[in-house]
Design an enzyme around this catalytic site. Structure first.
Site, PDB file in Angstrom:
ATOM      1  N   ASN A 192       0.841  -1.195   0.000  1.00 14.46           N
ATOM      2  CA  ASN A 192       0.000   0.000   0.000  1.00 14.46           C
ATOM      3  C   ASN A 192       0.879   1.249   0.000  1.00 14.46           C
ATOM      4  OD1 ASN A 192       0.599  -0.937   2.643  1.00 14.46           O
ATOM      5  ND2 ASN A 192      -1.109   0.155   3.539  1.00 14.46           N
ATOM      6  N   GLU A 196       0.302   5.094   0.794  1.00 19.57           N
ATOM      7  CA  GLU A 196      -0.613   6.127   1.292  1.00 19.57           C
ATOM      8  C   GLU A 196      -0.139   7.523   0.874  1.00 19.57           C
ATOM      9  OE1 GLU A 196      -1.092   5.323   5.484  1.00 19.57           O
ATOM     10  OE2 GLU A 196      -2.291   3.534   5.055  1.00 19.57           O
ATOM     11  N   CYS A 230      -4.106   0.858  -2.459  1.00 20.94           N
ATOM     12  CA  CYS A 230      -4.006  -0.429  -1.764  1.00 20.94           C
ATOM     13  C   CYS A 230      -2.893  -1.291  -2.375  1.00 20.94           C
ATOM     14  CB  CYS A 230      -5.324  -1.189  -1.865  1.00 20.94           C
ATOM     15  SG  CYS A 230      -6.620  -0.545  -0.782  1.00 20.94           S
ATOM     16  N   GLU A 279      -3.028  -4.386  -3.338  1.00 22.16           N
ATOM     17  CA  GLU A 279      -3.489  -5.181  -4.475  1.00 22.16           C
ATOM     18  C   GLU A 279      -3.396  -4.366  -5.755  1.00 22.16           C
ATOM     19  OE1 GLU A 279      -4.875  -4.673  -1.576  1.00 22.16           O
ATOM     20  OE2 GLU A 279      -6.183  -6.299  -0.938  1.00 22.16           O
ATOM     21  N   CYS A 306     -10.381  -5.049   0.352  1.00 21.46           N
ATOM     22  CA  CYS A 306     -11.492  -4.099   0.351  1.00 21.46           C
ATOM     23  C   CYS A 306     -12.311  -4.276  -0.939  1.00 21.46           C
ATOM     24  CB  CYS A 306     -10.980  -2.669   0.484  1.00 21.46           C
ATOM     25  SG  CYS A 306     -10.286  -1.977  -1.025  1.00 21.46           S
ATOM     26  N   CYS A 349     -10.608  -3.311  -4.184  1.00 23.16           N
ATOM     27  CA  CYS A 349      -9.582  -4.279  -4.615  1.00 23.16           C
ATOM     28  C   CYS A 349     -10.235  -5.525  -5.195  1.00 23.16           C
ATOM     29  CB  CYS A 349      -8.673  -4.646  -3.445  1.00 23.16           C
ATOM     30  SG  CYS A 349      -7.582  -3.286  -3.013  1.00 23.16           S
TER      31      CYS A 349
HETATM   32  N1  THU Z   1      -5.402  -1.669   2.393  1.00 25.01           N
HETATM   33  C1  THU Z   1      -4.848  -2.433   1.391  1.00 25.01           C
HETATM   34  O1  THU Z   1      -3.694  -2.204   0.987  1.00 25.01           O
HETATM   35  N2  THU Z   1      -5.592  -3.424   0.872  1.00 25.01           N
HETATM   36  C2  THU Z   1      -6.863  -3.737   1.267  1.00 25.01           C
HETATM   37  O2  THU Z   1      -7.513  -4.567   0.633  1.00 25.01           O
HETATM   38  C3  THU Z   1      -7.423  -3.114   2.469  1.00 25.01           C
HETATM   39  C4  THU Z   1      -6.740  -1.863   2.908  1.00 25.01           C
HETATM   40  C5  THU Z   1      -4.617  -0.554   2.937  1.00 25.01           C
HETATM   41  C6  THU Z   1      -5.133   0.798   2.525  1.00 25.01           C
HETATM   42  C7  THU Z   1      -4.580   1.676   3.628  1.00 25.01           C
HETATM   43  O3  THU Z   1      -3.266   2.099   3.260  1.00 25.01           O
HETATM   44  C8  THU Z   1      -4.477   0.763   4.821  1.00 25.01           C
HETATM   45  O4  THU Z   1      -4.614  -0.555   4.337  1.00 25.01           O
HETATM   46  C9  THU Z   1      -5.544   1.009   5.875  1.00 25.01           C
HETATM   47  O5  THU Z   1      -6.801   1.000   5.320  1.00 25.01           O
END
Ligand code: THU
Length: 139
Positions: free
Chosen positions: A42, A44, A53, A55, A86, A89
């Protein structure tokens, strides 16, 4: 063996995650039909909604390398609780995978659960719901 390699690559990507805001690091790995593995973490952003994310990062690497079909996916976090992908994704995975495609959900001790994508995102929206191009062009 392949699963172990996927987990290893996803863990290495997780270690590079840019998650200073949530402090929730995620790693992902997809195996393409070609057999090649693509990992991502991920990423941010100070503008929170701009974050990406793990994925999406892995899928982007796969598409950039020329692969288009995902036959297996894996997501890893550092926490004990099960972490499903999520909704966004799931939709991104669905673009390149099938409902039967296994998604391995992993924690610090390895694979916790394997779920077919179709169970994570039933009745997924796809190109088959859009009709043909001519139909869409009609006023
Ligand atoms: N996150 C992912 O990388 N993949 C997911 O499927 C769920 C959430 C990340 C996004 C964010 O940087 C952190 O997790 C908290 O939500």
């Amino acid at each position: 063996m392949s699963l172990e390699s996927m987990l290893e690559l996803a863990r290495r990507a997780l270690a590079n995650a840019h998650a200073p805001y949530s402090r929730f690091r995620v790693g992902a790995c997809v195996r393409a039909e070609s057999g090649r593995l693509y990992a991502g973490c991920n990423v941010e952003n100070a503008a929170y909604p701009v974050g990406q994310c793990a994925e999406a990062t892995a899928i982007g690497a796969m598409v950039a390398a020329g692969d288009r079909t995902i036959v297996e996916a894996l997501i890893v976090t550092e926490r004990g609780e099960l972490c499903p992908p999520c909704g966004r994704c799931c939709q991104q995975l669905a673009e390149f995978a099938r409902p039967e495609t296994p998604v391995h959900l992993c924690g610090p001790d390895g694979v916790k659960r394997t779920v077919p994508l179709g169970q994570l995102l039933p009745l997924a929206f796809g190109v088959e719901h859009m009709g043909n191009v001519e139909e869409r062009r009609r006023p």
